[in-house]
Motif scaffolding. Structure first.
Motif, PDB file in Angstrom:
ATOM      1  N   TRP A 474       0.874  -1.174   0.000  1.00  0.00           N
ATOM      2  CA  TRP A 474       0.000   0.000   0.000  1.00  0.00           C
ATOM      3  C   TRP A 474       0.918   1.232   0.000  1.00  0.00           C
ATOM      4  O   TRP A 474       1.630   1.472   0.983  1.00  0.00           O
ATOM      5  CB  TRP A 474      -0.894  -0.003   1.231  1.00  0.00           C
ATOM      6  N   PRO A 475       0.894   2.020  -1.077  1.00  0.00           N
ATOM      7  CA  PRO A 475       1.918   3.061  -1.202  1.00  0.00           C
ATOM      8  C   PRO A 475       1.525   4.380  -0.539  1.00  0.00           C
ATOM      9  O   PRO A 475       1.686   5.448  -1.134  1.00  0.00           O
ATOM     10  CB  PRO A 475       2.035   3.222  -2.724  1.00  0.00           C
ATOM     11  N   ASP A 476       1.021   4.312   0.674  1.00  0.00           N
ATOM     12  CA  ASP A 476       0.603   5.546   1.340  1.00  0.00           C
ATOM     13  C   ASP A 476       0.597   5.290   2.853  1.00  0.00           C
ATOM     14  O   ASP A 476       0.972   4.219   3.315  1.00  0.00           O
ATOM     15  CB  ASP A 476      -0.796   5.951   0.843  1.00  0.00           C
ATOM     16  N   PHE A 477       0.125   6.275   3.608  1.00  0.00           N
ATOM     17  CA  PHE A 477      -0.007   6.111   5.049  1.00  0.00           C
ATOM     18  C   PHE A 477      -0.947   4.940   5.365  1.00  0.00           C
ATOM     19  O   PHE A 477      -1.830   4.624   4.579  1.00  0.00           O
ATOM     20  CB  PHE A 477      -0.619   7.370   5.676  1.00  0.00           C
ATOM     21  N   ALA A 478      -0.764   4.358   6.561  1.00  0.00           N
ATOM     22  CA  ALA A 478      -1.724   3.346   7.026  1.00  0.00           C
ATOM     23  C   ALA A 478      -3.090   3.993   7.258  1.00  0.00           C
ATOM     24  O   ALA A 478      -4.123   3.426   6.915  1.00  0.00           O
ATOM     25  CB  ALA A 478      -1.220   2.688   8.315  1.00  0.00           C
ATOM     26  N   HIS A 479      -3.104   5.217   7.820  1.00  0.00           N
ATOM     27  CA  HIS A 479      -4.409   5.830   8.111  1.00  0.00           C
ATOM     28  C   HIS A 479      -5.179   6.096   6.830  1.00  0.00           C
ATOM     29  O   HIS A 479      -6.397   6.076   6.815  1.00  0.00           O
ATOM     30  CB  HIS A 479      -4.280   7.077   8.989  1.00  0.00           C
ATOM     31  N   SER A 480      -4.469   6.333   5.726  1.00  0.00           N
ATOM     32  CA  SER A 480      -5.197   6.547   4.469  1.00  0.00           C
ATOM     33  C   SER A 480      -5.763   5.230   3.946  1.00  0.00           C
ATOM     34  O   SER A 480      -6.780   5.221   3.260  1.00  0.00           O
ATOM     35  CB  SER A 480      -4.310   7.227   3.424  1.00  0.00           C
ATOM     36  N   PHE A 481      -5.105   4.096   4.288  1.00  0.00           N
ATOM     37  CA  PHE A 481      -5.699   2.804   3.907  1.00  0.00           C
ATOM     38  C   PHE A 481      -7.098   2.693   4.499  1.00  0.00           C
ATOM     39  O   PHE A 481      -8.055   2.330   3.824  1.00  0.00           O
ATOM     40  CB  PHE A 481      -4.833   1.626   4.389  1.00  0.00           C
ATOM     41  N   ARG A 482      -7.202   3.034   5.782  1.00  0.00           N
ATOM     42  CA  ARG A 482      -8.520   2.932   6.436  1.00  0.00           C
ATOM     43  C   ARG A 482      -9.499   3.945   5.850  1.00  0.00           C
ATOM     44  O   ARG A 482     -10.668   3.631   5.649  1.00  0.00           O
ATOM     45  CB  ARG A 482      -8.383   3.123   7.943  1.00  0.00           C
ATOM     46  N   ALA A 483      -9.001   5.148   5.559  1.00  0.00           N
ATOM     47  CA  ALA A 483      -9.895   6.165   5.006  1.00  0.00           C
ATOM     48  C   ALA A 483     -10.425   5.738   3.637  1.00  0.00           C
ATOM     49  O   ALA A 483     -11.588   5.963   3.311  1.00  0.00           O
ATOM     50  CB  ALA A 483      -9.163   7.503   4.906  1.00  0.00           C
ATOM     51  N   VAL A 484      -9.567   5.101   2.824  1.00  0.00           N
ATOM     52  CA  VAL A 484      -9.962   4.743   1.455  1.00  0.00           C
ATOM     53  C   VAL A 484     -10.729   3.415   1.433  1.00  0.00           C
ATOM     54  O   VAL A 484     -11.709   3.268   0.696  1.00  0.00           O
ATOM     55  CB  VAL A 484      -8.710   4.649   0.543  1.00  0.00           C
TER      56      VAL A 484
END
Lengths: 501, 280
Positions: A474-484
């Motif tokens: 996942w090429p971004d923050f972990a928190h953005s994984f949850r947001a997306v």
């Protein structure tokens, strides 16, 4: 939706609402999520005799997690008495056992059951699943086998001819007597750096065959005091602060992966100073110095790997392996290492998931065929032509910097909401559209641009060599994984517009 | 520029002399613009070394290095510098203004009189009027500055970071924080300004959608000041971070999430809302 697994029909087929494959962190967490939401009709298939997945299979000496345990645990089951910052494998396995027991999952798990094939039955909108313990018919199939479960064996000439003890680190042979033996270790990744210090204590001679040196940063481990453990129990908010402190510190490190030279250099300097401080011989230190950009491959944590190379009985071999012989290993320059045991720390099949060869969607196409150019899924979970299938820890779910449990929990929440939607909408199936998947992958590709993983300085399992795409990470923050990806939205699915709220 | 591969640094003429800025903007980049204003004794690099690249992955980012002449400075001078950069680099395009510490004071004053230049306002660990607790610290600072600069660097480290942050570090790591601290030439003049801040009248004029971020363990601009700003600004929301004053160093990722969510949709959360803590 109150069918249970005991609803065998005349053909010996067990009907169940949700069939989950794998009882590791993903499967146990999914089961607990369903049970806590009042769902009763689910079965978890587990090929081993116990829960645990990765943490059941990986019993090698020194096995531990390099995410702090207060973070590497379910948010709904925090554990005040973790013994250390970084718990070792037996304690993590016990945590999963306890979770399965106390969440009431043991009656839902079919142990020693291998999923053979799963076929989408379009006529009835169900998955027909053949297992080593009978057939199942499930409305929804959840793959929770993870992406680090199938040992990858090296394609080295002669590896099958070695006559003495030989095993992969994830299938450790605890009966083998390694005391006083000449041992060879192939690999220098996350497993090897935990195994090497332990084997160095028992081997008469240990040869570490390294293809590419990893970056290794300090591992600030310590035992929690009794006072801390009781404080966590009595004041749970202090335990949450501990957990959140680890999470956000990891998120802060994500900026190091965005290709900002000053941050990448500062992080690399920490690792290189760690190396120089811990290794006496400058020539060995040179061989242990990575030749690629910091972060391009998984960054490892250890305080006892580097010092192992100061021991007289340990040799670092960087000359490429030419072949394995019945008695040892021969390197490209002709050096022969006589070995009594060979330990393969060569990692896992991360880009070509074995379970993808066993799942067949609309028209009988296998998931591996669909993924022949590299794996991909909408929201990291849903695949066109594979209705009512969701994949936990599948494509683009690995994190280079934070906890995999946080990612998996986001997916579990999504899947639970999707199941609720199926019930409430009265639809038989949810199939994501090709367009939604393509848009999602394009978004990921845009996000991945400018990261260290794609700068081409290394060859890693993060990138699928078939298409050059970042398929595991996942090429971004972990928190953005949850947001997306953390909450279900029916619009990307092929649903009748009238069914939308 | 080592802030970010895309950042170009240059100096423009401001009303009080040259103003240095760092800008990731390039032709064809139509992403929204975030402008960062650092705090006392800092620079874009020293206060936003991590936040800048985090934001730059999703926005055009401009950082202004405040110029403080030896002879002293007033808030109005710093406002003029920021407005000069806004007009030179982002004319006709409202930006998301983010100020930290003294930068938050400046940002609030910019918003009070230049609302059309802004799409949103984020005030991080700021304040409105210096109180006696802050003046006592300022007095100790001044005496240490004059008599013992080594002790001053330790004192500044002690007051900048939250006590949980310092307590979780080893003595050697704390020492490294002390040793890395540089006393900027602009510090005495800036600290003199800090004694006298009072923008209460200006803050009442702010109409821009605002996010106020207070740091729970802040000893320099204690969180009561952020709560007061939340009360003073009509169109404001409020969030807390569990750090000391040095929030941009202690937890840049959490601050990034707050700022990124807010500037992407400033009015999505209604005025008066206290944002829920982000749980994991």
């Amino acid at each position: 939706m109150t069918r249970t697994k005991h609803d065998d029909d005349a053909d010996g087929v067990t009907e169940v609402d949700v069939l989950i494959v794998g009882a590791g962190f993903g499967g146990i967490g999914m089961g607990a999520t369903l049970a806590r939401r009042g769902r009763r009709s689910f079965v978890i298939l587990e090929r081993a005799a116990e829960v645990g997945g990765t943490w059941w299979y990986n019993t090698y000496p020194g096995a531990a997690c390099d995410v702090p345990s207060h973070l590497y645990s379910f948010s709904f089951r925090l554990k005040p008495d973790w013994s250390r910052i970084f718990a070792t494998q037996p304690e993590i396995l016990e945590y999963l056992r306890e979770t399965a027991r106390e969440e009431g999952l043991l009656d839902h798990i079919s142990f020693e059951t291998e999923m053979r094939q799963a076929h989408w039955n379009a006529a009835e909108s169900v998955w027909d699943v053949d297992t080593s313990a009978g057939r199942y018919r499930a409305r929804t199939l959840v793959s929770a086998v993870g992406h680090l479960s199938e040992p990858r064996l090296p394609s080295i000439e002669g590896v099958e001819t070695f006559e003495d003890t030989k095993f992969h680190s994830a299938r450790w042979n605890h009966d083998a007597d390694l005391e006083g033996k000449q041992i060879g270790i192939i690999g220098s990744g996350a497993t090897a750096i935990q195994v090497v210090p332990e084997l160095a204590k028992v081997a008469s001679r240990l040869v570490v065959f390294q293809r590419s040196a990893p970056y290794i940063t300090p591992r600030p481990d310590r035992a929690y005091t009794d006072a801390e453990k009781r404080m966590f129990a009595r004041l749970p908010e202090t335990m949450r602060e501990e957990r959140e402190g680890f999470f956000w510190a990891n998120e802060g490190r994500y900026a190091q992966r965005r290709g900002t030279p000053s941050l990448v250099k500062a992080a690399a300097d920490v690792a290189l100073a760690h190396l120089r401080r811990q290794v006496d011989d400058p020539e060995i230190a040179r061989k242990l110095t990575p030749d690629y950009t910091f972060g391009c491959k998984r960054v490892l944590k250890s305080d006892d790997y580097y010092p192992t190379f100061n021991r007289p009985n340990v040799l670092l071999e960087t000359d490429p392996i030419a072949r394995v012989t019945p008695r040892g290993i021969e390197t490209a320059s002709g050096t022969e290492h006589d070995l009594d045991a060979l330990v393969l720390c060569t990692g896992f099949e991360a880009t070509d998931l074995p379970i993808a060869h066993q799942i067949f969607g609309v028209g009988g196409v296998s998931l591996s065929e669909r993924w022949s150019g590299g794996m991909q899924a909408y929201a990291t979970m849903a695949v066109p032509e594979f209705p009512n299938l969701w994949i936990i820890n599948g494509p683009n779910t690995g994190l280079g910097h934070n906890s995999a449990v946080y990612v998996a929990e986001s997916q579990m929440a999504y899947i639970a909401e999707a199941l609720d939607y199926l019930d409430e909408s009265g639809l038989d199936e949810l199939e994501v559209t090709e367009a939604a998947e393509e848009t999602f992958m394009q978004m990921l590709e845009d996000t991945a641009r400018g990261t260290v993983w794609l700068d081409g300085s290394c060859r890693s399992w993060y990138v699928d060599q078939r298409n050059g795409r970042l398929t595991t990470l996942w090429p971004d923050f972990a928190h953005s994984f949850r947001a997306v990806n953390g909450s279900f939205d029916p619009r990307p699915y092929q649903v009748d517009q009238l069914a939308l709220p | 520029m080592d802030l970010h591969p895309d950042a170009v640094s240059d100096v423009i003429a401001g009303p009080n002399g040259g103003v240095r800025y760092h800008d990731t903007g390039r032709p064809g980049d139509f992403r929204s613009t975030v402008l960062l204003i650092h705090g006392t004794g800092g620079t874009t690099k020293s206060h936003f070394g991590t936040l800048f690249p985090m934001l730059a992955a999703r926005h055009r980012v401009i950082g202004v290095d405040l110029a403080v002449p030896d002879g002293g400075v007033e808030v109005g001078d710093l406002v003029n510098d920021v407005v000069a950069v806004l007009e030179a680099r982002a004319a006709g395009e409202p930006v998301a203004l983010v100020g930290y510490s003294l930068g938050a004071v400046v940002a609030a004053a910019v918003a009070a009189d230049h609302a059309p230049l802004l799409s949103s306002l984020t005030l991080v660990a700021g304040w409105m009027r210096t109180d006696s607790q802050q003046r006592l610290r300022n007095t100790v600072w001044r005496k240490l500055f004059e008599r013992d600069q080594e002790a001053l660097r330790e004192y500044m480290t002690f007051t900048s970071y939250g006590s949980p942050f310092l307590a979780s570090r080893t003595d050697a790591e704390v020492r490294a924080l002390v040793d890395a601290r540089e006393l900027a030439a602009s510090l005495p003049a800036t600290m003199d300004l800090n004694r006298r801040i009072d923008i209460s009248a200006e803050v009442g004029r702010i109409v821009t959608p605002t996010l106020v971020v207070g740091a729970v363990d802040d000893q320099m601009a204690p969180i009561r000041h952020s709560r007061l700003l939340f009360g003073a600004i009509d169109d404001a929301r409020f969030a807390e971070v569990a750090t000391g004053h040095a929030v941009t160093v202690e937890n840049p990722a959490y601050l990034f999430k707050l700022v990124d969510d807010f500037v992407s949709a400033p009015s999505a959360v209604p005025p008066g809302t206290v944002l829920e803590p982000i749980t994991v």
